[in-house]
Design a protein around this motif. Structure first.
Motif, PDB file in Angstrom:
ATOM      1  N   GLN A 151     -51.563 -31.117 -60.001  1.00 46.89           N
ATOM      2  CA  GLN A 151     -52.451 -30.319 -59.150  1.00 46.89           C
ATOM      3  C   GLN A 151     -53.711 -31.088 -58.760  1.00 46.89           C
ATOM      4  O   GLN A 151     -54.295 -30.848 -57.698  1.00 46.89           O
ATOM      5  CB  GLN A 151     -52.805 -28.982 -59.811  1.00 46.89           C
ATOM      6  N   ASP A 152     -54.143 -32.038 -59.598  1.00 42.95           N
ATOM      7  CA  ASP A 152     -55.312 -32.851 -59.237  1.00 42.95           C
ATOM      8  C   ASP A 152     -54.966 -33.896 -58.184  1.00 42.95           C
ATOM      9  O   ASP A 152     -55.802 -34.228 -57.325  1.00 42.95           O
ATOM     10  CB  ASP A 152     -55.893 -33.522 -60.481  1.00 42.95           C
ATOM     11  N   ARG A 154     -52.694 -33.455 -55.846  1.00 39.45           N
ATOM     12  CA  ARG A 154     -52.646 -32.662 -54.599  1.00 39.45           C
ATOM     13  C   ARG A 154     -54.049 -32.390 -54.087  1.00 39.45           C
ATOM     14  O   ARG A 154     -54.314 -32.510 -52.882  1.00 39.45           O
ATOM     15  CB  ARG A 154     -51.912 -31.334 -54.842  1.00 39.45           C
ATOM     16  N   TRP A 155     -54.951 -32.016 -54.985  1.00 38.90           N
ATOM     17  CA  TRP A 155     -56.336 -31.704 -54.602  1.00 38.90           C
ATOM     18  C   TRP A 155     -57.006 -32.904 -53.955  1.00 38.90           C
ATOM     19  O   TRP A 155     -57.672 -32.786 -52.925  1.00 38.90           O
ATOM     20  CB  TRP A 155     -57.105 -31.266 -55.846  1.00 38.90           C
ATOM     21  N   GLY A 303     -45.026 -28.714 -60.869  1.00 40.96           N
ATOM     22  CA  GLY A 303     -46.252 -28.970 -60.121  1.00 40.96           C
ATOM     23  C   GLY A 303     -47.517 -28.688 -60.900  1.00 40.96           C
ATOM     24  O   GLY A 303     -48.619 -28.708 -60.337  1.00 40.96           O
ATOM     25  N   ALA A 304     -47.396 -28.439 -62.217  1.00 38.62           N
ATOM     26  CA  ALA A 304     -48.564 -28.198 -63.072  1.00 38.62           C
ATOM     27  C   ALA A 304     -48.360 -28.910 -64.395  1.00 38.62           C
ATOM     28  O   ALA A 304     -47.229 -29.059 -64.867  1.00 38.62           O
ATOM     29  CB  ALA A 304     -48.766 -26.700 -63.305  1.00 38.62           C
ATOM     30  N   MET A 323     -52.002 -24.133 -65.669  1.00 37.89           N
ATOM     31  CA  MET A 323     -52.572 -23.135 -64.775  1.00 37.89           C
ATOM     32  C   MET A 323     -52.624 -21.753 -65.424  1.00 37.89           C
ATOM     33  O   MET A 323     -52.997 -20.776 -64.785  1.00 37.89           O
ATOM     34  CB  MET A 323     -51.767 -23.067 -63.476  1.00 37.89           C
TER      35      MET A 323
END
Length: 627
Positions: A151-152, A154-155, A303-304, A323
């Motif tokens: 997730q980081d 992607r961010w 994805g996490a 998450m």
């Protein structure tokens, strides 16, 4: 011909001027970097060092802001981080801060206190035309290499795309800020990060961790590591200064009371790496060709980040993630069946029995869910985040939390049967439940034994451990032949009398760390050494007796993933994505399979030929071994 050549030269010159103008489309400024502060409740020196640094920065002209790049608290605890914040708040300019491994590996809050104190685990700001992005590089709660969660990544790309809106060349300048260097051996998925950011105009990575100045390249991208703020051999604290000019980044070390010393510089116009290229090196998956009988029956990319092992009941698999989501997957094919959202990340491994899934969350709650549909059945509130793994026996769930308490809970009703609140540290382990005892370690150098029926303390073991970081807190204890067996970060294996807590034997012979596993017949105990091998010791006798040692070839290893024997096969896993199986009586390697390059938590074998796994990088899967 001459005219055409002149036109081409003019066009090239115009292109160069336009490109240079784009690269230099920013103002000049100066900022400071403070890293590796290591505040400790037992050592006043780091506090004095930071106070002197803050005072000198405040007295320095033209400092626009300060970057603080992790390892701010030696033990990662809330109280110490609050003291760091009080000191940093004395700065006259704004500061931006990220976590280091001391805040992510040792954290009584599951890293949530950092966010509550400083406002987030990431930062993002634009200053005079340059984008700064800071993010966590792990490892979170498990001893392993650093890791940047999906997730980081992607961010980062989303923020850089937004920063470059209307600019198809993605060439507005960006500086990325981490604690770890993005290289092999430090961050397990360095290549994923460098490949993800390569299309953008990354001018520099800034970090710490090594406690000394280093000028590195991350797959060609410049990377700076700054010295620690702690006083050096000359008794001088220090920090970094960066001057941004129209065409350069100038890097200085600033010792207290001395002129700053330049030691590196980088161009803001030069292209250091191929924006269309790839990482210079990737992990080696050739082991999968050596053992083709081990295959991934299914694998889910969630994805996490995932820090716990899976739990399984009948045809369902249950996994918690970074998450705060507890997800149920079909055992047959990995299809997502349902999910439940808790308030914050899930660190401890869940357990399931009698159709009820029990898990703790960093949101300070313990949950009981209906395993069929994920509906909430009950909630038990704790005073602090709940990071412990769950053990269920005879309808009672045992789970520890960071409020210094271990609880026994009726899984059907959520009623707390008893509590033990005599723990000084926080609890992350999976309790061992024996015939009449509950045994667990905590981050206070102590192993506890309680009466299973009422939670009364029976004995405590410390083994002479003097440092919090040596605690038997990550290992999942086992018991056989009248002994509790553990390993600890002091690199010892210990056998403890089950009845009175006295040390039977303790050995440093094999250089083990925080993993242990028991054979199905209770006669053997397994552990990973810190280099390549699995060792096996006998559980009988009053002296340590090694039965065999097997070179599995996994390299340097310190991840707390336990060994598990099932149907005559011993299973294990590593911090670099490897799952392996050994013959229990001899240590012969049966097979190995590499899933990825990040930590595989304790695997869950279903039988001799099927094993469930989770990975820090977000994978959940089922491995099948053909005959």
């Amino acid at each position: 011909m001459k005219r055409r050549l002149l036109i081409n030269i003019l066009l090239l010159a115009v292109g160069f001027i336009q490109s240079a103008a784009l690269y230099a489309d920013h103002g000049t400024f100066r900022f400071a970097q403070i890293t590796d502060i290591h505040f400790s409740p037992n050592n006043p020196n780091p506090t004095e060092d930071l106070l002197r640094t803050v005072a000198q920065i405040n007295a320095t002209d033209s400092i626009d802001f300060v970057l603080v790049t992790g390892d701010i608290a030696e033990e990662g605890d809330r109280a110490t981080m609050l003291k760091v914040k009080e000191t940093l708040d004395l700065l006259k300019v704004k500061y931006y801060i990220i976590l280091g491994n001391h805040e992510t590996k040792w954290s009584d809050s599951g890293c949530t206190a950092f966010e509550e104190i400083f406002g987030g685990e990431r930062f993002e700001f634009e200053h005079k035309g340059i984008l700064f992005l800071g993010f966590n590089s792990g490892p979170l709660m498990r001893m392993a290499n650093g890791h940047v969660v999906p997730q980081d990544i992607r961010w980062m790309t989303e923020r850089m795309n937004l920063f470059n809106t209307g600019n198809s060349q993605l060439n507005k300048p960006v500086i990325l800020v981490t604690h770890y260097p993005l290289i092999e051996g430090d961050v397990d998925n360095w290549y994923e990060v460098t490949d993800a950011v390569r299309p953008y105009n990354i001018r520099l990575f800034i970090g710490g961790h090594y406690h000394r100045n280093r000028d590195l390249r991350y797959d060609g991208i410049p990377g700076i590591l700054m010295r620690s703020n702690l006083r050096d051999k000359d008794g001088k604290p220090g920090y970094g200064i960066y001057d941004i000019t129209q065409d350069s980044i100038l890097v200085y070390t600033q010792r207290i009371g001395e002129p700053k010393q330049q030691w590196a510089s980088f161009s803001l116009t030069k292209q250091y790496y191929d924006h269309n290229g790839k990482a210079e090196k990737y992990p080696d998956f050739s082991v999968n060709k050596e053992y083709p009988n081990a295959k991934e029956q299914w694998i889910v990319q969630t994805g996490a980040g995932i820090y716990c092992s899976p739990a399984v009941e009948k045809n369902k698999v249950f996994v918690g993630d970074d998450m705060g989501v507890l997800t149920c997957y079909a055992l047959k094919n990995g299809k997502k069946l349902w999910s439940f959202q808790s308030g914050k990340r899930i660190v401890g491994t869940p357990a399931v029995a009698e159709g009820i899934v029990v898990f703790g969350s960093a949101d300070r709650n313990i949950y009981g869910l209906n395993s069929k549909d994920g509906s909430l059945l009950w909630t038990v509130k704790a005073g602090e985040p709940v990071l412990g793994a769950v053990t269920i026996e005879n309808g009672i769930a045992y789970i520890g939390a960071s409020d210094h308490t271990l609880r026994a809970i009726d899984v059907r009703t959520g009623k707390v049967i008893w509590t033990y609140n005599g723990v000084k540290g926080y609890i992350e382990t999976k309790p061992l439940v024996t015939a009449d005892k509950v045994i667990f370690g905590a981050w206070d150098n102590t192993l506890y034994a309680l009466n299973k029926s009422d939670g009364k303390e029976l004995w405590k073991w410390t083994g002479g451990l003097t440092r919090m970081h040596f605690s038997p807190a990550a290992v999942w204890p086992v018991a056989a032949n009248g002994k509790v067996l553990i390993t600890d970060p002091q690199r010892a294996m210990t056998a403890i009398n089950l009845e009175n807590g006295e040390t039977v034997w303790r050995t440093f012979q094999s250089i083990v760390r925080e993993t242990i596993g028991l054979s199905e017949d209770g006669e053997q105990v397994y552990s990973k050494t810190m280099n390549d091998s699995i060792v096996c010791y006998a559980t009988k006798g009053d002296k340590p007796r090694e039965l065999w040692a097997s070179n599995v070839g996994f390299g340097y290893e310190h991840a707390p993933s336990m060994q598990v024997e099932k149907d005559g096969v011993m299973f294990g896993s590593t911090k670099e994505g490897l799952i392996f199986a050994l013959e229990p009586k001899t240590g012969k390697v049966l097979w190995k399979h590499k899933i990825g390059n990040s930590l595989i938590s304790t695997v869950v074998p279903l039988n001799a030929r099927q094993v469930l796994f989770t990975a820090t990088s977000g994978e959940v899967g089922l491995l099948t071994i053909d005959n």
